[in-house]
Design a protein around this motif. Structure first.
Motif, mmCIF file in Angstrom:
data_model
loop_
_atom_site.group_PDB
_atom_site.id
_atom_site.type_symbol
_atom_site.label_atom_id
_atom_site.label_comp_id
_atom_site.label_asym_id
_atom_site.label_seq_id
_atom_site.Cartn_x
_atom_site.Cartn_y
_atom_site.Cartn_z
ATOM 1 N N TYR A 1 0.868 -1.334 -0.049
ATOM 2 C CA TYR A 1 -0.150 0.116 -0.058
ATOM 3 C C TYR A 1 0.948 1.157 0.089
ATOM 4 C CZ TYR A 1 -3.652 -3.190 1.432
ATOM 5 O OH TYR A 1 -4.650 -4.100 1.739
ATOM 6 N N VAL A 2 0.049 2.219 -0.412
ATOM 7 C CA VAL A 2 0.941 3.650 -0.294
ATOM 8 C C VAL A 2 -0.042 4.433 0.735
ATOM 9 C CG1 VAL A 2 1.526 5.869 -1.308
ATOM 10 C CG2 VAL A 2 2.299 3.708 -2.263
ATOM 11 N N LEU A 3 0.440 4.883 1.732
ATOM 12 C CA LEU A 3 -0.058 5.832 2.552
ATOM 13 C C LEU A 3 0.193 7.214 2.250
ATOM 14 C CD1 LEU A 3 0.870 4.456 6.013
ATOM 15 C CD2 LEU A 3 -0.903 3.872 4.461
ATOM 16 N N LEU A 4 -0.663 7.933 1.872
ATOM 17 C CA LEU A 4 -0.572 9.510 1.358
ATOM 18 C C LEU A 4 -0.974 10.224 2.495
ATOM 19 C CD1 LEU A 4 -1.943 9.303 -2.075
ATOM 20 C CD2 LEU A 4 0.432 9.795 -1.773
ATOM 21 N N PHE A 5 0.127 11.022 2.933
ATOM 22 C CA PHE A 5 -0.181 11.957 3.978
ATOM 23 C C PHE A 5 -0.647 13.275 3.328
ATOM 24 C CE2 PHE A 5 2.636 8.659 5.377
ATOM 25 C CZ PHE A 5 2.115 8.431 6.527
ATOM 26 N N GLU B 1 4.395 -2.457 3.156
ATOM 27 C CA GLU B 1 3.929 -4.072 2.886
ATOM 28 C C GLU B 1 3.483 -4.741 4.147
ATOM 29 O OE1 GLU B 1 6.798 -6.216 0.462
ATOM 30 O OE2 GLU B 1 5.403 -7.911 0.092
ATOM 31 N N VAL B 2 2.137 -5.110 4.114
ATOM 32 C CA VAL B 2 1.516 -5.556 5.172
ATOM 33 C C VAL B 2 0.462 -6.710 4.741
ATOM 34 C CG1 VAL B 2 1.633 -3.588 7.060
ATOM 35 C CG2 VAL B 2 -0.326 -3.773 5.227
ATOM 36 N N ALA B 3 -0.269 -7.398 5.502
ATOM 37 C CA ALA B 3 -0.922 -8.469 5.188
ATOM 38 C C ALA B 3 -2.248 -8.171 4.477
ATOM 39 C CB ALA B 3 -1.411 -9.224 6.610
ATOM 40 N N ILE C 1 -5.010 10.776 6.007
ATOM 41 C CA ILE C 1 -4.275 9.964 5.288
ATOM 42 C C ILE C 1 -5.108 9.053 4.391
ATOM 43 C CG2 ILE C 1 -2.579 7.741 5.476
ATOM 44 C CD1 ILE C 1 -2.073 8.686 8.445
ATOM 45 N N GLU C 2 -4.528 8.905 2.908
ATOM 46 C CA GLU C 2 -5.235 8.287 2.025
ATOM 47 C C GLU C 2 -4.521 6.997 1.932
ATOM 48 O OE1 GLU C 2 -6.601 9.958 -1.624
ATOM 49 O OE2 GLU C 2 -6.245 8.004 -2.684
ATOM 50 N N ILE C 3 -5.200 5.545 1.981
ATOM 51 C CA ILE C 3 -4.524 4.498 1.805
ATOM 52 C C ILE C 3 -4.936 3.967 0.540
ATOM 53 C CG2 ILE C 3 -4.126 1.954 2.858
ATOM 54 C CD1 ILE C 3 -5.542 3.139 5.430
ATOM 55 N N ARG C 4 -3.697 3.470 -0.408
ATOM 56 C CA ARG C 4 -4.135 3.077 -1.665
ATOM 57 C C ARG C 4 -3.186 1.801 -1.745
ATOM 58 N NH1 ARG C 4 -5.576 5.765 -6.622
ATOM 59 N NH2 ARG C 4 -6.145 7.636 -5.760
ATOM 60 N N PRO C 5 -3.899 0.702 -2.436
ATOM 61 C CA PRO C 5 -3.210 -0.514 -2.449
ATOM 62 C C PRO C 5 -2.185 -0.334 -3.934
ATOM 63 C CG PRO C 5 -5.479 -0.970 -3.086
ATOM 64 C CD PRO C 5 -5.416 0.345 -2.546
ATOM 65 N N LEU C 6 -1.173 -0.759 -3.906
ATOM 66 C CA LEU C 6 -0.316 -0.629 -5.250
ATOM 67 C C LEU C 6 -0.866 -2.085 -6.051
ATOM 68 C CD1 LEU C 6 3.177 0.003 -3.913
ATOM 69 C CD2 LEU C 6 1.498 1.435 -5.007
ATOM 70 N N GLU C 7 -0.690 -1.750 -7.285
ATOM 71 C CA GLU C 7 -1.065 -2.712 -8.539
ATOM 72 C C GLU C 7 -0.462 -4.253 -8.208
ATOM 73 O OE1 GLU C 7 -2.537 -1.279 -12.115
ATOM 74 O OE2 GLU C 7 -3.924 -2.198 -10.759
ATOM 75 N N SER C 8 0.720 -4.211 -7.831
ATOM 76 C CA SER C 8 1.381 -5.378 -7.631
ATOM 77 C C SER C 8 2.409 -5.280 -6.398
ATOM 78 C CB SER C 8 2.025 -5.922 -8.886
ATOM 79 O OG SER C 8 2.965 -5.171 -9.405
ATOM 80 N N ALA D 1 -11.753 -7.269 -3.053
ATOM 81 C CA ALA D 1 -10.838 -7.920 -3.481
ATOM 82 C C ALA D 1 -9.512 -6.912 -3.579
ATOM 83 C CB ALA D 1 -11.346 -8.498 -4.803
ATOM 84 N N ASP D 2 -9.758 -5.901 -4.248
ATOM 85 C CA ASP D 2 -8.530 -5.145 -4.702
ATOM 86 C C ASP D 2 -7.851 -4.405 -3.591
ATOM 87 O OD1 ASP D 2 -9.310 -6.018 -7.426
ATOM 88 O OD2 ASP D 2 -10.410 -4.125 -7.869
ATOM 89 N N ALA D 3 -8.523 -3.923 -2.538
ATOM 90 C CA ALA D 3 -8.039 -3.074 -1.477
ATOM 91 C C ALA D 3 -7.488 -3.962 -0.396
ATOM 92 C CB ALA D 3 -8.814 -2.155 -0.863
ATOM 93 N N GLY D 4 -7.718 -5.248 -0.433
ATOM 94 C CA GLY D 4 -7.173 -6.203 0.522
ATOM 95 C C GLY D 4 -7.879 -5.923 1.930
ATOM 96 N N ILE D 5 -9.239 -6.140 1.866
ATOM 97 C CA ILE D 5 -9.971 -5.989 2.894
ATOM 98 C C ILE D 5 -10.215 -7.492 3.240
ATOM 99 C CG2 ILE D 5 -12.403 -5.956 3.862
ATOM 100 C CD1 ILE D 5 -12.691 -3.568 2.224
#
Lengths: 113, 406
Positions: free
Chosen positions: A3-7, A86-88, A106-113, B161-165
């Motif tokens: 994930y990216v945490l955007l502050f 990188e977390v579960a 804070i915006e939390i956004r998953p990375l594509e891979s 699925a995509d955000a890992g909930i």
């Protein structure tokens, strides 16, 4: 997952920080340092950005590239830094974000891979 | 089978509805474990339900409807798995019967009610995945187009699925807050079902599902006092449902209800649950609301209502969960303790601006103004209330009042 945490800073937060005594400010930064140290194991990268006045935006959606001064959205809230972690799962990212002692959004956004 | 034709169809549909209601969550859960995909698992259950709709009226209801559904869903799931090589190794893990571990169902509920999903999606997803309602039924219950419901569910599933909930129980530190999220969803179902705009059948279904979910949560989290509080609240409302409508279908005000039509055994049970829960001394908004409803439910006649106790409970409720609507309800109770003037002063005080668009605020003011001999103002307030509600039963009451007003 990564994930990216955007502050995100707000004007109020900025003003509050300016108004602090040097001691209080040092204490506030100390809390941030402690948070970073605590989560060092899952932080893969990241940095603080320089102030929004240093931002330049390039728009490519017209016939010609347009360069303007300032961040891509004009507003009272500006991105001020980011961490890649990188977390579960999202719950772990949320727990980290909730304990962040710095800026108020804070915006939390998953990375594509 | 002795029944034939439409009667047999009817029996099969009833049985299917019952099976889906009781087992859809468990089936989806087992299938999530099988194929590792939340959205696909739910689709498999729906496919199996469609298959049952086609087959049961013809072949008869199977001996174990839940096992039948699972077998069909699993067979289709295996087809999916076979097509998708990356799930191949999971084939080895497939087994039936899948234990209906309570934890699995809880996981499903907590996933549907994850705080990273918008509230409307939490509700839609829970009704769809855990309670087994169709998108059409959810749309009817909340007066939302079916396509909107379907979109919300699709978006929510993609985000899961995509955000890992995660598909698991929240860790201890998060459990209280996350349980509160789940309870909010159940409470919304109750509210929408109890005073809704979606027609009687859709509403009844929502209240049934709210009770079913609350009972399930209570069984799985017996030490959470607010879960028990919400269950008691739902059961108290249901126990009094018999008196809420006249033979002609009109809403009957609490003061005028025939209390012999209430389910007094159910009321006693709910009060007992509430009393046992109160011994934990961890009062919360649901327990307090249930206690207020219990005060009304236990009064043999309207005149016997313990209004002082009710005002006190509202004070406690305002302390833990302040809200303008709660202040409004407190003012109503205060009228019977301190008179209409005190109640009106309370209404015209703090909550006024914030409740200007709330029909019950105006209707209550109208009532008090009438009591105080100010009929012109009362009429204006009732007219304003009428413009603000879309509920036909409430409109009927306001029309009736306006007919008698000068």
């Amino acid at each position: 997952m990564k994930y990216v945490l955007l502050f995100v800073d707000t004007e109020q937060f900025h003003a509050d920080l300016q108004a602090m005594t040097p001691d209080d400010r040092a204490r506030a930064f100390g809390l941030v340092d402690a948070w970073v140290a605590e989560h060092r194991g899952v932080i893969r990268g990241g940095n603080k950005l320089q102030d929004a006045h240093t931002a330049t935006t390039v728009r490519l959606d017209g016939p010609e590239p347009v360069v303007t001064d300032g961040p891509f959205v004009e507003g009272k809230e500006v991105v001020s830094g980011y961490f890649e972690i990188e977390v579960a799962d999202l719950d772990e990212a949320l727990r980290m974000a909730k304990s962040w002692p710095g800026c108020p959004v804070i915006e939390i956004r998953p990375l594509e891979s | 089978m002795t029944a034939a034709g439409p009667a047999r169809d009817e029996a099969a549909y009833d049985e299917l509805a019952r099976t889906v209601r009781e087992h859809a969550g468990r089936l989806a859960t087992a299938l999530v474990r099988l194929i590792g995909d939340f959205g696909a698992a739910e689709d498999l259950v729906q496919d199996a339900v469609v298959e049952a709709l086609r087959r049961w009226p013809v072949d008869g209801i199977p001996d174990r409807p839940d096992a039948w559904l699972f077998t069909v869903a699993r067979r289709r799931g295996l087809d999916v798995l076979r097509r998708e090589a990356r799930y191949r190794e999971k084939l080895a893990q497939v087994q039936w019967p899948v234990p209906s571990e309570p934890d699995e169902r809880l996981r499903l509920i907590f996933t549907c009610c994850h705080p990273a999903l918008p509230r409307s999606a939490q509700v839609a997803l829970t009704l769809r995945v855990v309670c087994g309602l169709t998108t059409a039924q959810i749309g009817r219950a909340f007066l939302v187009p079916e396509t909107t419901v379907a979109q919300r569910i699709t978006r929510a599933k993609r985000k899961i699925a995509d955000a890992g909930i995660p598909y698991r129980l929240p860790v201890e530190a998060d459990l209280r807050a996350r349980t509160a999220e789940v309870l909010t969803v159940v409470y919304l179902m109750l509210n929408e079902g109890y005073l809704s705009s979606g027609g009687e059948v859709a509403s009844q279904r929502l209240v049934d599902d709210a009770e079913w979910l609350a009972a399930l949560l209570h069984e799985l989290l017996p030490d959470e006092p607010e879960v028990a509080g919400l269950l008691a609240l739902i059961r108290l409302h249901r126990a009094r449902a018999g008196g809420r409508f006249s033979a002609g279908g009109d809403l009957v005000l609490l003061a005028d209800q025939d209390r012999s039509r209430w389910d007094h055994a159910a009321i006693a049970d709910a009060v007992d649950l509430l009393t046992r829960t109160a011994r934990r001394r961890q009062p919360g908004p649901y327990q307090l609301q249930a206690a207020i409803v219990a005060c009304h439910a236990e009064a043999p006649r309207w005149e016997d209502t313990d209004w002082e106790q009710i005002v006190l409970l509202y004070d406690l409720l305002l302390a833990v969960a302040p809200s303008p609507v709660t202040r409004l309800h407190r003012a109503v109770a205060l009228r019977y303790v301190a008179g209409p003037e005190a109640a009106l002063a309370e209404l015209d005080g703090e909550p006024a601006g914030r409740l200007d668009a709330y029909h019950l605020w105006h209707a209550t003011r109208a009532d008090l103004l009438r009591d105080l001999g100010r009929p012109a103002e009362a009429r204006a307030a009732d007219e304003r209330a009428l413009r603000l509600t879309s509920n036909p039963a409430e409109q009927a009451i306001l029309h009736e009042r306006l007919r008698w007003e000068p």
